[in-house]
Write an enzyme that holds these catalytic residues in place. Structure first.
Site, PDB file in Angstrom:
ATOM      1  N   HIS A 207       0.816  -1.225   0.000  1.00 42.56           N
ATOM      2  CA  HIS A 207       0.000   0.000   0.000  1.00 42.56           C
ATOM      3  C   HIS A 207       0.845   1.268   0.000  1.00 42.56           C
ATOM      4  O   HIS A 207       0.297   2.364  -0.014  1.00 42.56           O
ATOM      5  CB  HIS A 207      -0.936  -0.006   1.207  1.00 42.56           C
ATOM      6  CG  HIS A 207      -2.025  -1.025   1.088  1.00 42.56           C
ATOM      7  ND1 HIS A 207      -3.328  -0.716   0.796  1.00 42.56           N
ATOM      8  CD2 HIS A 207      -1.984  -2.377   1.179  1.00 42.56           C
ATOM      9  CE1 HIS A 207      -4.049  -1.818   0.726  1.00 42.56           C
ATOM     10  NE2 HIS A 207      -3.261  -2.846   0.969  1.00 42.56           N
ATOM     11  N   ASP A 415       3.444   9.318  -1.536  1.00 40.10           N
ATOM     12  CA  ASP A 415       2.305   8.541  -1.043  1.00 40.10           C
ATOM     13  C   ASP A 415       2.030   7.399  -2.005  1.00 40.10           C
ATOM     14  O   ASP A 415       2.129   7.588  -3.232  1.00 40.10           O
ATOM     15  CB  ASP A 415       1.063   9.458  -0.974  1.00 40.10           C
ATOM     16  CG  ASP A 415       0.169   9.128   0.206  1.00 40.10           C
ATOM     17  OD1 ASP A 415       0.223   7.981   0.691  1.00 40.10           O
ATOM     18  OD2 ASP A 415      -0.586  10.015   0.647  1.00 40.10           O
TER      19      ASP A 415
HETATM   20  C1  G6P Z   1      -0.817   3.494   5.897  1.00 44.04           C
HETATM   21  C2  G6P Z   1      -0.288   2.089   5.782  1.00 44.04           C
HETATM   22  C3  G6P Z   1      -1.214   1.111   6.482  1.00 44.04           C
HETATM   23  C4  G6P Z   1      -1.462   1.565   7.899  1.00 44.04           C
HETATM   24  C5  G6P Z   1      -1.990   2.990   7.924  1.00 44.04           C
HETATM   25  C6  G6P Z   1      -2.188   3.524   9.342  1.00 44.04           C
HETATM   26  O1  G6P Z   1      -1.997   3.639   5.178  1.00 44.04           O
HETATM   27  O2  G6P Z   1      -0.120   1.733   4.430  1.00 44.04           O
HETATM   28  O3  G6P Z   1      -0.658  -0.190   6.487  1.00 44.04           O
HETATM   29  O4  G6P Z   1      -2.369   0.710   8.557  1.00 44.04           O
HETATM   30  O5  G6P Z   1      -1.065   3.820   7.259  1.00 44.04           O
HETATM   31  O6  G6P Z   1      -1.007   3.423  10.075  1.00 44.04           O
HETATM   32  P1  G6P Z   1      -0.925   2.586  11.422  1.00 44.04           P
HETATM   33  O7  G6P Z   1       0.526   2.507  11.748  1.00 44.04           O
HETATM   34  O8  G6P Z   1      -1.740   3.341  12.405  1.00 44.04           O
HETATM   35  O9  G6P Z   1      -1.529   1.232  11.147  1.00 44.04           O
END
Ligand code: G6P
Length: 533
Positions: A207, A415
């Site tokens: 992602h 991003d």
């Molecule tokens: C991005 C990453 C995700 C992640 C999200 C939130 O979108 O690609 O994998 O879950 O950020 O970050 P966190 O560390 O809170 O899961």
């Protein structure tokens, strides 16, 4: 090397490929009550049929429906959209740290989705999540070598947690399951599952961006991480550039051999590599935005603005989002366009994120100070130019706030995709749409050609883009919006899910036997004890 194909297009043409069907396997727990699966992972109501394939999604963040709101982040929003369609099992971290975590997943059933989650110990959290995943992989994949922290212990913790999660997932799996692993937290997961003898189709989707090899090679255990991708059947990225960067990394490190455009053979196993740009649940968002006028927060915000224009930014508080540069650009815009003083307000909604990672703590202080300085120097007694809010706002209210904004300011320094850009577009009123200002370094810039594309490092150019957007004639706004909306309708989250899974369903699983026995050697990674990081 030839360009990496956009597999999405290829899959769209393959109309005959049926999407994978899914089954709900565990149906004994009810929403709000968790239950631990037995080591075998079989509940009495499980039905196994070789003609059906259940979808098993693995991601670090799993938004188990419970009392609190789910965490911010594009990944969970996209996966919620994807799993809502097909149902299946969603496995990952509960979001909790406990003293002695169980190795058996807690299970919650909600509609057609079965959530199965594990807690982390404090040590695992520190080393795997706050450590290697977010102090090495995240900054490197976002081209921020200046923020990288490399610790041998964190690297070991990352692989240890991957191994433990594979072992806990194992009893929940059935031979026909199709496994879809998400994001940088779980790169070695498939190699661990293969080591345990699983021959299921396994796909991986990243992602976040994948950088060129000169940057990616700053990763500790770089070769082993790349080698680990060889256990997947399909590896997907948001953009053809990311996919191409990745395949070039394999070539440069002599990992396996390229056997064609977007195809690589690693340890006798064929891996397909391609671009699958993630989308949003477009129609649902359109409806939510149209209904949002009744939302109390939206109404209060509208009243508080008076007849001022609104610029909106919505991001997790992350250094990749370019918030410092964005506030600077807004400030520069006001200074160079004094006729807009007291006529426009910029709302930046920024829930805090990863606050126990030192690089985030520093940045959070800096942005808060900068918002304060900007208001202090530009503001008036009756005008706060920047409303900087560290809160999560619900989807319904966000849809309404996007709809009443003249500009969506989405200017990350880097991003993977950025779904806020897509949601902003979907939320607009067709007869009077706002303008999207979008960083050329967001994956979304590859699709949203109706946005004003900017270089987020160029403050004056961004300020100029704000002025241009606020003065843009209705006809041009409509034209730009129409072309972006057409894209969003085609590339929805449902389409993303179907294209990825139909591509995964069409890969052959030859070579898995060889892979399972040859990698990793003796079931141990060479760097777990005393090897250079
Ligand atoms: C991005 C990453 C995700 C992640 C999200 C939130 O979108 O690609 O994998 O879950 O950020 O970050 P966190 O560390 O809170 O899961």
């Amino acid at each position: 090397m030839a360009d990496i194909p956009d597999i999405t297009r290829e899959a769209q043409d393959r109309a005959a490929s049926p999407p994978l069907e899914s089954r709900v396997e565990v149906s004994e727990s009810t929403l709000g009550k968790t239950k631990r699966l037995s080591r075998t992972g079989r509940s009495r109501k499980q039905v196994s049929s070789s003609s059906q394939r259940r979808l098993v999604v693995v991601s670090n963040r799993v938004p188990v429906p419970k009392d609190g709101a789910s965490k911010a982040g594009g990944l969970t929003v996209a996966l919620e959209g994807a799993l809502k369609q097909s149902g299946g099992l969603w496995f990952g971290w509960s979001g909790d740290t406990v003293e002695s975590p169980s190795d058996q997943a807690k299970v919650v059933q909600a509609g057609n989705i079965t959530f199965a989650v594990l807690d982390l110990s404090q040590r695992d959290y520190d080393e795997y999540y706050a450590g290697f995943a977010n102090r090495a992989l995240w900054p490197i994949c976002h081209y921020r070598l200046d923020l990288v922290q490399i610790e041998r212990q964190e690297l070991d913790g990352y692989f240890r947690v991957n191994r433990a999660f594979a072992a806990s997932l194992a009893p929940l799996l059935q031979p026909e399951d199709v496994i879809w692993v998400h994001d940088y937290h779980f790169i070695p997961l498939a190699a661990e599952l293969r080591r345990l003898g699983f021959k299921n189709r396994i796909g991986f989707f990243l992602h976040i961006p994948w950088p060129p090899s000169d940057v990616a090679s700053a990763l500790p255990a770089y070769q082993q991480l790349l080698q680990g991708f060889g256990a997947y059947d399909l590896v997907g990225f948001h953009t053809p550039q990311d996919a191409e960067n990745f395949q070039r990394c394999l070539v440069r490190e002599n990992i396996g051999s390229s056997i064609g455009t977007g195809e690589h053979e690693i340890d006798g196993h064929k891996v397909r590599i391609g671009a699958f740009p993630v989308g949003i649940d477009t129609e649902t968002f359109v409806r939510a935005a149209a209904n949002a006028e009744r939302n109390a927060l939206v109404r209060r915000t509208k009243a508080s603005l008076g007849d001022r224009d609104l610029i909106i930014g919505v991001d997790r508080l992350d250094y990749s989002k370019g918030l410092k540069q964005r506030i600077e650009a807004f400030s520069c815009f006001i200074k160079s366009n004094p006729d807009f003083r007291n006529r426009v307000t910029y709302i930046q909604i920024t829930p805090k994120s990863r606050s126990d990672v030192p690089e985030y703590q520093r940045m959070q202080r800096e942005i808060a100070e900068q918002a304060g300085w900007t208001n202090g120097s530009l503001g008036e007694v009756d005008w706060t130019p920047v409303r900087y809010v560290n809160r999560t706002v619900g989807h319904a209210a966000l849809a309404g706030l996007y709809r009443m904004s003249q500009i969506g300011l989405v200017t990350p320094l880097r991003d993977g995709m950025n779904l806020v850009a897509k949601e902003f577009v979907a939320a607009q009123q067709p007869d009077d749409p706002g303008v999207l200002i979008l960083s050329r370094f967001a994956g979304a810039a590859h699709e949203l050609d109706g946005a004003i594309l900017v270089n987020p490092y160029d403050t004056e150019a961004c300020a100029g883009a704000i002025a241009r957007a606020l003065r843009m004639p209705l006809e041009e706004r409509r034209e730009r919006w129409d072309s972006m909306m057409a894209r969003l309708r085609t590339n929805s989250v449902e389409a993303w899910c179907q294209h990825f899974l139909s591509s995964l369903g069409n890969v052959s699983s030859e070579g898995l036997e060889a892979h399972a026995t040859t990698n990793p050697e003796n079931g141990r990674y060479p760097f777990s004890e005393g090897a250079p990081a």
